[in-house]
Design an enzyme around this catalytic site. Structure first.
Site, PDB file in Angstrom:
ATOM      1  N   GLU A 125      12.921 -11.611   7.062  1.00 27.74           N
ATOM      2  CA  GLU A 125      13.007 -10.169   7.279  1.00 27.74           C
ATOM      3  C   GLU A 125      11.669  -9.475   7.097  1.00 27.74           C
ATOM      4  O   GLU A 125      11.375  -8.486   7.761  1.00 27.74           O
ATOM      5  CB  GLU A 125      14.039  -9.560   6.318  1.00 27.74           C
ATOM      6  N   LYS A 126      10.842 -10.005   6.188  1.00 28.13           N
ATOM      7  CA  LYS A 126       9.568  -9.355   5.885  1.00 28.13           C
ATOM      8  C   LYS A 126       8.563 -10.407   5.450  1.00 28.13           C
ATOM      9  O   LYS A 126       8.936 -11.529   5.072  1.00 28.13           O
ATOM     10  CB  LYS A 126       9.761  -8.283   4.811  1.00 28.13           C
ATOM     11  N   ASP A 177      17.650 -10.440   4.934  1.00 27.23           N
ATOM     12  CA  ASP A 177      18.242 -10.158   3.629  1.00 27.23           C
ATOM     13  C   ASP A 177      19.763 -10.315   3.704  1.00 27.23           C
ATOM     14  O   ASP A 177      20.364 -10.110   4.764  1.00 27.23           O
ATOM     15  CB  ASP A 177      17.892  -8.734   3.183  1.00 27.23           C
ATOM     16  N   TYR A 232      17.298  -9.757  -5.974  1.00 27.03           N
ATOM     17  CA  TYR A 232      17.393  -8.793  -4.874  1.00 27.03           C
ATOM     18  C   TYR A 232      17.903  -7.440  -5.378  1.00 27.03           C
ATOM     19  O   TYR A 232      18.984  -7.358  -5.975  1.00 27.03           O
ATOM     20  CB  TYR A 232      18.327  -9.340  -3.800  1.00 27.03           C
TER      21      TYR A 232
END
Length: 645
Positions: free
Chosen positions: A7-8, A102, A320
């Site tokens: 995702e990143k 995520d 998270y």
């Protein structure tokens, strides 16, 4: 070649570090053996603008509404084209793809929409990571799932994206255009979440402005009893002038009784003593953390979210953070002692608290049945270097560790005491509590407990040694601040009047999500609908006018909270999206029919609120529309502002 799409970038680096073999960088990816790890930058794609469906929609006109795409389109975000091209190139070389978004609805969407957009037809696996530390990532890599299992989650996120577009584009255009006709120069953005949140603040401000204080009066006595002294309060009988909360509205009855009390005596007519046990607060969800950090450290919701993201991505100290869960997996219980020892060793306060923990205890926080896509925020066990943390990061980290550590402390035990005295035939009451075992409480205490009542015995005598009448006033409700507004969004059923909807919403996740609530507040501030007065959040004149001009249904929480329920049904029960979207379109038509220039003009004239701080104008080379302002057909000059979600 296996391609993992994270995702990143921070997640991509954590995955690459957990793969066996040496890693090297290449354009847009990290290479480890036969695996390439690439990344998104948040959403690389966005819903296409209206003029992508019809060039005529480039001009804002009321007679275009509602705009309803027949075949939905996505378009690359301007700053994402380079990374999108890198993923396209890597997909052409791949034999298998791993989706590493995520573990939530939006994480499922933003990677999967890229995979679909770039035309990948091969197999896709799902990698779920909620802890960026290497052992956790290695374990996750060993347990890949089939991405097909998460299609309902993807459909829910895709439906949310389309519904937000329909709602935001159509209502923002409609109310901006009637605003122009009514004399307001600028975009009036309407969103399915931000507008009800604004409505909460506007209505609270209106309650405060309309509040009329009412005087009331209280009578207290200081009493001497067998083992000390205490203060008790008069409870007037119903024949006195009382409000609905039992407060005395006229002073003479209290003054007359006070004049008779000097030297009077009576007895303790009734004594109630109840032994209570209170378990420690559960570990944090993001919203619960934002509420506590705002109250304790005066941090904005965004500041707490930013601190959490840094603790998760940069420092790898917490799991998270964008979680709506306050429970932990049962399997983590055996790992908790080691993780807490690591987390506490870098801080004197945490280390002291660690010494009081009993790791043979098991609280109700460890419950697999209450854990969904995420679990509660918890320390990873990495030893912190507190000198590298900002004050906000350090304070937020301590809160997260404290709430997990508290699960290994005994419950708070206390005796709750209520005493009713009869003096001169009148009822006086006192209450207090005696701490029997402080348990977890010292980890949370910010002030000393009130002194307990002296030892009491039912039937013992009591003598008046002092008395007084205090003149007070009812107080208006407090304005919202970050903590109370986040809490209102979490517990939105309190602000719903319909009894049936209220019952339904008690089981829902509230207004917005853990990941979006801080951003909603910041969006309302940036758009000039809210301002901060010290720690209070107050509506501006523009924000108040928008709420007054909209149909009430658009500014109340019922619709958007029920949206979340429908989206949850799509995600968890595989419900079809089309009935939800069809119902939304019917709602939109009704709302658009209610767009009224005269109502908008009246709202702009009469709205009460604060002035928004001046914002610097953005330079632009775009030519202004030459269309006539009075028709409401011209495209507003500020159209470049992003339509809300």
């Amino acid at each position: 070649m296996r391609l993992i799409i994270a995702e990143k970038p921070s997640l991509a680096r954590a995955i690459a570090d957990a793969l066996p073999g040496a890693a090297k960088r290449e354009d847009g990816a990290i290479v480890v053996g036969d695996t390439r790890v690439t990344w998104c930058l948040g959403h690389l794609l966005e819903q296409a603008p209206p003029d992508a469906y019809d060039p005529a929609f480039k001009q804002w006109r009321l007679d275009h509404l509602p705009i309803l795409p027949r075949q939905w389109r996505l378009t690359p975000r301007p700053k994402a084209r380079g990374q999108l091209a890198a993923i396209r190139r890597l997909l052409k070389q791949a034999t298998t793809v791993v989706h590493a978004g995520d573990p939530d609805r939006e994480g499922q969407l933003l990677v999967q929409e890229v995979i679909h957009y770039l035309g990948w037809k091969g197999p896709v696996s799902r990698l779920l990571i909620s802890d960026l530390n290497r052992p956790a990532v290695v374990k996750a890599l060993a347990h890949l799932d089939d991405n097909a299992r998460y299609q309902s989650l993807y459909r829910a996120a895709e439906t949310r994206s389309r519904a937000d577009w329909l709602y935001g584009i159509n209502l923002s255009r409609a109310w901006t255009l009637i605003g122009r006709q009514a004399g307001h120069d600028g975009v009036l953005s309407v969103g399915r979440v931000q507008t009800p949140v604004l409505g909460l603040v506007v209505r609270r401000d209106a309650e405060i402005a309309a509040f009329q204080p009412r005087p009331f009066h209280v009578l207290w006595v200081n009493l001497a009893v067998e083992h000390g002294q205490l203060r008790a309060w008069w409870h007037p009988a119903e024949h006195h002038p009382l409000d609905d909360q039992g407060r005395l509205l006229e002073r003479p009855p209290a003054a007359a009784l006070a004049a008779r009390l000097p030297g009077a005596s009576g007895q303790l007519a009734r004594l109630e003593s109840q032994h209570k046990r209170q378990a420690a607060p559960l570990p944090y969800s993001l919203s619960a953390l934002q509420v506590d950090a705002s109250r304790r450290y005066k941090l904005s919701a965004k500041a707490v979210l930013d601190a959490c993201q840094s603790l998760y991505e940069r420092h790898k100290l917490i799991t998270y953070p964008r979680s709506d869960c306050r429970y932990l997996p049962e399997g983590h219980l055996t790992l908790a002692q080691k993780a807490l020892h690591g987390a506490c060793r870098g801080d004197e306060t945490l280390d002291r608290w660690l010494g009081g923990a009993d790791f043979s205890r098991r609280s109700k926080a460890w419950n697999d049945k209450r854990v969904g896509a995420h679990h509660a925020l918890a320390p990873t066990g990495t030893r912190p270097d507190m000198s590298r943390l900002s004050n906000s990061e350090a304070n937020v980290f301590r809160l997260i560790v404290r709430n997990v550590l508290a699960q290994f402390y005994p419950p708070l035990e206390f005796r709750e005491i209520k005493a009713r005295f009869e003096i001169l035939g009148e009822d006086f009451r006192a209450q207090g509590r005696e701490i029997l075992d402080p348990g977890w409480k010292p980890l949370f205490a910010t002030r000393d407990e009130a002194p307990p009542l002296p030892s009491l015995r039912e039937g013992e005598s009591a003598s008046v040694i002092d008395q007084g009448v205090e003149d007070r006033e009812t107080r208006p409700p407090e304005p919202f601040n970050d903590a109370s507004l986040i809490k209102a969004m979490m517990n939105i059923a309190r602000y719903v009047e319909d009894a049936e909807v209220k019952r339904t919403l008690r089981e829902s996740d509230g207004l917005g999500t853990e990941a979006t609530r801080a951003g909603i507040i910041e969006t309302l501030l940036e758009r000039g609908y809210l301002v901060r007065q010290q720690s209070a959040l107050r509506a501006t004149r523009t924000g108040a006018a928008l709420i007054q001009a909209l149909p009430e249904a658009a500014s109340r929480p019922e619709r958007t909270a029920l949206w979340e329920q429908r989206l949850t049904a799509i995600a968890e029960q595989d419900a079809a999206p089309s009935p939800f979207l069809d119902g939304l379109i019917d709602d939109l038509r009704g709302l658009l029919d209610a767009a009224d220039t005269q109502r908008m003009r009246q709202a702009l004239t009469t709205a009460q609120g604060l002035d928004a701080p001046a914002r610097k104008a953005r330079p632009t080379s775009r030519k202004r529309s030459s269309g006539p302002r009075q028709t409401g057909n011209a495209k507003p000059r500020t159209r470049r502002r992003k339509v809300p979600s």
